[in-house]
Design a protein around this motif. Structure first.
Motif, PDB file in Angstrom:
ATOM      1  N   SER A 226      46.727  36.785  26.768  1.00 22.77           N
ATOM      2  CA  SER A 226      48.039  36.151  26.605  1.00 22.77           C
ATOM      3  C   SER A 226      49.168  37.164  26.784  1.00 22.77           C
ATOM      4  N   GLU A 227      48.892  38.432  26.513  1.00 16.51           N
ATOM      5  CA  GLU A 227      49.862  39.504  26.743  1.00 16.51           C
ATOM      6  C   GLU A 227      49.437  40.274  27.986  1.00 16.51           C
ATOM      7  N   ALA A 228      50.258  40.252  29.026  1.00 18.40           N
ATOM      8  CA  ALA A 228      49.905  40.903  30.283  1.00 18.40           C
ATOM      9  C   ALA A 228      49.578  42.372  30.061  1.00 18.40           C
ATOM     10  N   ASN A 229      48.514  42.827  30.717  1.00 15.76           N
ATOM     11  CA  ASN A 229      48.074  44.226  30.698  1.00 15.76           C
ATOM     12  C   ASN A 229      47.588  44.695  29.325  1.00 15.76           C
TER      13      ASN A 229
ATOM     14  N   VAL B  65      40.625  48.819  31.478  1.00 14.63           N
ATOM     15  CA  VAL B  65      40.645  49.034  32.931  1.00 14.63           C
ATOM     16  C   VAL B  65      40.549  50.523  33.250  1.00 14.63           C
ATOM     17  N   ASP B  66      41.254  51.344  32.475  1.00 15.01           N
ATOM     18  CA  ASP B  66      41.323  52.783  32.733  1.00 15.01           C
ATOM     19  C   ASP B  66      40.196  53.577  32.078  1.00 15.01           C
ATOM     20  N   HIS B  67      39.335  52.925  31.306  1.00 12.17           N
ATOM     21  CA  HIS B  67      38.317  53.649  30.541  1.00 12.17           C
ATOM     22  C   HIS B  67      37.257  54.241  31.478  1.00 12.17           C
ATOM     23  N   PRO B  68      36.868  55.493  31.287  1.00 13.60           N
ATOM     24  CA  PRO B  68      35.916  56.123  32.211  1.00 13.60           C
ATOM     25  C   PRO B  68      34.515  55.515  32.190  1.00 13.60           C
ATOM     26  N   LYS B  69      34.183  54.754  31.155  1.00 15.05           N
ATOM     27  CA  LYS B  69      32.856  54.143  31.092  1.00 15.05           C
ATOM     28  C   LYS B  69      32.857  52.674  31.497  1.00 15.05           C
ATOM     29  N   VAL B  70      33.995  52.192  32.008  1.00  9.75           N
ATOM     30  CA  VAL B  70      34.102  50.810  32.488  1.00  9.75           C
ATOM     31  C   VAL B  70      34.231  50.840  34.008  1.00  9.75           C
ATOM     32  N   LEU B  71      33.245  50.276  34.683  1.00 10.14           N
ATOM     33  CA  LEU B  71      33.259  50.261  36.142  1.00 10.14           C
ATOM     34  C   LEU B  71      34.327  49.321  36.678  1.00 10.14           C
ATOM     35  N   ARG B  72      34.488  48.160  36.035  1.00 12.51           N
ATOM     36  CA  ARG B  72      35.500  47.193  36.477  1.00 12.51           C
ATOM     37  C   ARG B  72      35.719  46.182  35.364  1.00 12.51           C
TER      38      ARG B  72
ATOM     39  N   TYR C 252      41.411  27.199  32.904  1.00 16.30           N
ATOM     40  CA  TYR C 252      42.625  27.104  33.716  1.00 16.30           C
ATOM     41  C   TYR C 252      42.304  26.449  35.058  1.00 16.30           C
ATOM     42  N   SER C 253      43.271  25.754  35.627  1.00 17.43           N
ATOM     43  CA  SER C 253      43.172  25.364  37.027  1.00 17.43           C
ATOM     44  C   SER C 253      43.267  26.620  37.884  1.00 17.43           C
ATOM     45  N   ARG C 254      42.946  26.499  39.168  1.00 18.58           N
ATOM     46  CA  ARG C 254      43.021  27.693  40.019  1.00 18.58           C
ATOM     47  C   ARG C 254      44.439  28.236  40.093  1.00 18.58           C
ATOM     48  N   ASP C 255      45.419  27.379  40.240  1.00 14.44           N
ATOM     49  CA  ASP C 255      46.803  27.846  40.310  1.00 14.44           C
ATOM     50  C   ASP C 255      47.198  28.577  39.029  1.00 14.44           C
ATOM     51  N   GLU C 256      46.846  28.009  37.882  1.00 16.07           N
ATOM     52  CA  GLU C 256      47.180  28.635  36.603  1.00 16.07           C
ATOM     53  C   GLU C 256      46.448  29.967  36.443  1.00 16.07           C
ATOM     54  N   ALA C 257      45.155  29.968  36.768  1.00 11.79           N
ATOM     55  CA  ALA C 257      44.362  31.180  36.606  1.00 11.79           C
ATOM     56  C   ALA C 257      44.881  32.296  37.503  1.00 11.79           C
ATOM     57  N   CYS C 258      45.226  31.959  38.735  1.00 10.98           N
ATOM     58  CA  CYS C 258      45.735  32.976  39.655  1.00 10.98           C
ATOM     59  C   CYS C 258      47.093  33.501  39.200  1.00 10.98           C
ATOM     60  N   ARG C 259      47.932  32.623  38.720  1.00 10.21           N
ATOM     61  CA  ARG C 259      49.253  33.054  38.236  1.00 10.21           C
ATOM     62  C   ARG C 259      49.120  34.016  37.065  1.00 10.21           C
ATOM     63  N   GLU C 260      48.259  33.680  36.106  1.00  8.31           N
ATOM     64  CA  GLU C 260      48.087  34.539  34.937  1.00  8.31           C
ATOM     65  C   GLU C 260      47.366  35.840  35.288  1.00  8.31           C
TER      66      GLU C 260
ATOM     67  N   GLY D 171      44.930  45.877  37.853  1.00  9.28           N
ATOM     68  CA  GLY D 171      43.576  46.417  37.881  1.00  9.28           C
ATOM     69  C   GLY D 171      42.479  45.453  37.502  1.00  9.28           C
ATOM     70  N   VAL D 172      42.813  44.213  37.148  1.00  9.06           N
ATOM     71  CA  VAL D 172      41.815  43.206  36.781  1.00  9.06           C
ATOM     72  C   VAL D 172      41.606  42.270  37.965  1.00  9.06           C
ATOM     73  N   ILE D 173      40.352  42.024  38.317  1.00 12.27           N
ATOM     74  CA  ILE D 173      40.049  41.099  39.398  1.00 12.27           C
ATOM     75  C   ILE D 173      39.390  39.849  38.830  1.00 12.27           C
ATOM     76  N   ALA D 174      39.332  38.815  39.629  1.00 14.35           N
ATOM     77  CA  ALA D 174      38.797  37.535  39.177  1.00 14.35           C
ATOM     78  C   ALA D 174      37.275  37.526  39.189  1.00 14.35           C
ATOM     79  N   SER D 175      36.716  36.739  38.284  1.00 18.16           N
ATOM     80  CA  SER D 175      35.327  36.291  38.373  1.00 18.16           C
ATOM     81  C   SER D 175      35.330  34.822  37.977  1.00 18.16           C
ATOM     82  N   PHE D 176      35.766  33.990  38.914  1.00 14.64           N
ATOM     83  CA  PHE D 176      36.015  32.585  38.629  1.00 14.64           C
ATOM     84  C   PHE D 176      34.831  31.715  39.033  1.00 14.64           C
TER      85      PHE D 176
END
Length: 298
Positions: free
Chosen positions: A219-222, A228-235, A243-251, A257-262
């Motif tokens: 709910s709070e961006a970033n 995301v920046d942690h050395p032991k987190v690959l992604r 969410y709908s696709r439009d809502e999910a993509c907007r948020e 640094g975060v990518i989707a897994s929808f």
């Protein structure tokens, strides 16, 4: 792709991960959304046969191999299945530059202390070795956080890491998915607690090893930038969570640094009656939109 190539793609690939791992409980709903009603199949075998047909149509579509889908999470029966030309699904994905993952959890317990923990995962080591035989890179397992209950969230994250470390010992990269429900009345507080406990649990990951995290878009961006920046987190990847696709993509686009897994947000426009051209165009449009949101912070 070999393991090193898959690791590089997961760490740096400019795309997203498709979640094609609906299991027994969620398959009827996925089929209904696709336009296949329950009176068109009888029994579990026919149900899984119909969902397998849908998944094969997705992974063999031209747009699915356009380089924007960098990974795909599979249900066990999908991993073990083949396309119409006899190609094992993980092998096909790898040839198309898509990293395969396997869903390994066996569902969840009822809610307690504001969370749903995972049920035991019997024969986890055997599942991991089988997955490696199919060329699978990693695994995924889901639990849910409903309330900002510190004790419950701590247990939830610890359970995810307990299994994750066993998966690492078997040579696969685990995706830990402690989902925060979008319906939670204390969502922001739950997300803050999740961040705190996940940072603590990451200290348990051995040096030189990595996990991946699949989280509800915060709910709070970033908010999850430290992960995301942690050395032991690959992604860090995000689920669409209703969410709908439009809502999910907007948020999603608000989170660097975060990518989707929808799953639902990727497949919501696909229908069984579409001809191949219509199907591929609809899938391609969804892929383009999700990939754009994954790469371009607003």
């Amino acid at each position: 792709m070999n393991t090193q190539e898959m690791t590089e793609k997961m760490a740096k690939g400019e795309g997203f991960i498709a979640a094609l791992d609906q299991s027994g409980g969620s398959t009827p709903k996925a089929l209904a959304a696709y336009g296949v009603s329950e009176d068109e199949w009888s029994g579990e075998d026919e149900m899984f046969a119909r969902i397998h047909q849908m998944r094969c149509r997705i992974v063999t579509s031209p747009s699915f191999g356009n380089g924007k889908v960098i990974g795909a999470i599979l249900f066990e029966k999908t991993m073990e299945g083949c396309t119409d030309d006899g190609s094992p699904i993980p092998e096909l994905l790898s040839r198309r530059g898509i990293v395969p993952f396997l869903k390994v959890d066996k569902g969840m317990h009822d809610q307690e202390n504001g969370v749903q923990l995972m049920k035991p995962i019997p024969q986890l080591e055997e599942m991991c070795q089988k997955a490696k035989g199919y060329g699978v890179f990693g695994t995924k397992m889901r639990s849910v956080i409903h309330e900002a209950n510190d004790e419950g969230i701590k247990a939830n994250v610890a359970q995810q890491m307990d299994y994750g470390l066993r998966i690492l010992d078997n040579g696969l990269v685990p995706i830990l998915e402690p989902e925060v429900s979008l319906k939670s009345n204390s969502r922001a507080q739950a997300e803050a607690l999740l961040l705190t406990h996940m940072l603590d649990e990451l200290n348990r990951v051995p040096d030189g090893k990595h996990v991946m995290l699949k989280l509800t878009i915060p709910s709070e961006a970033n908010l999850y930038k430290p992960l995301v920046d942690h050395p032991k987190v690959l992604r860090v990847v995000a689920l669409s969570g209703g969410y709908s696709r439009d809502e999910a993509c907007r948020e999603l686009s608000k989170n660097e640094g975060v990518i989707a897994s929808f799953s639902r947000a990727l497949l919501e426009v696909l229908e069984a009656h579409m001809d191949d051209e219509q199907f591929d165009q609809a899938l391609g449009n969804a892929i383009d939109e999700i990939q754009c949101a994954s790469m371009e912070p607003a």
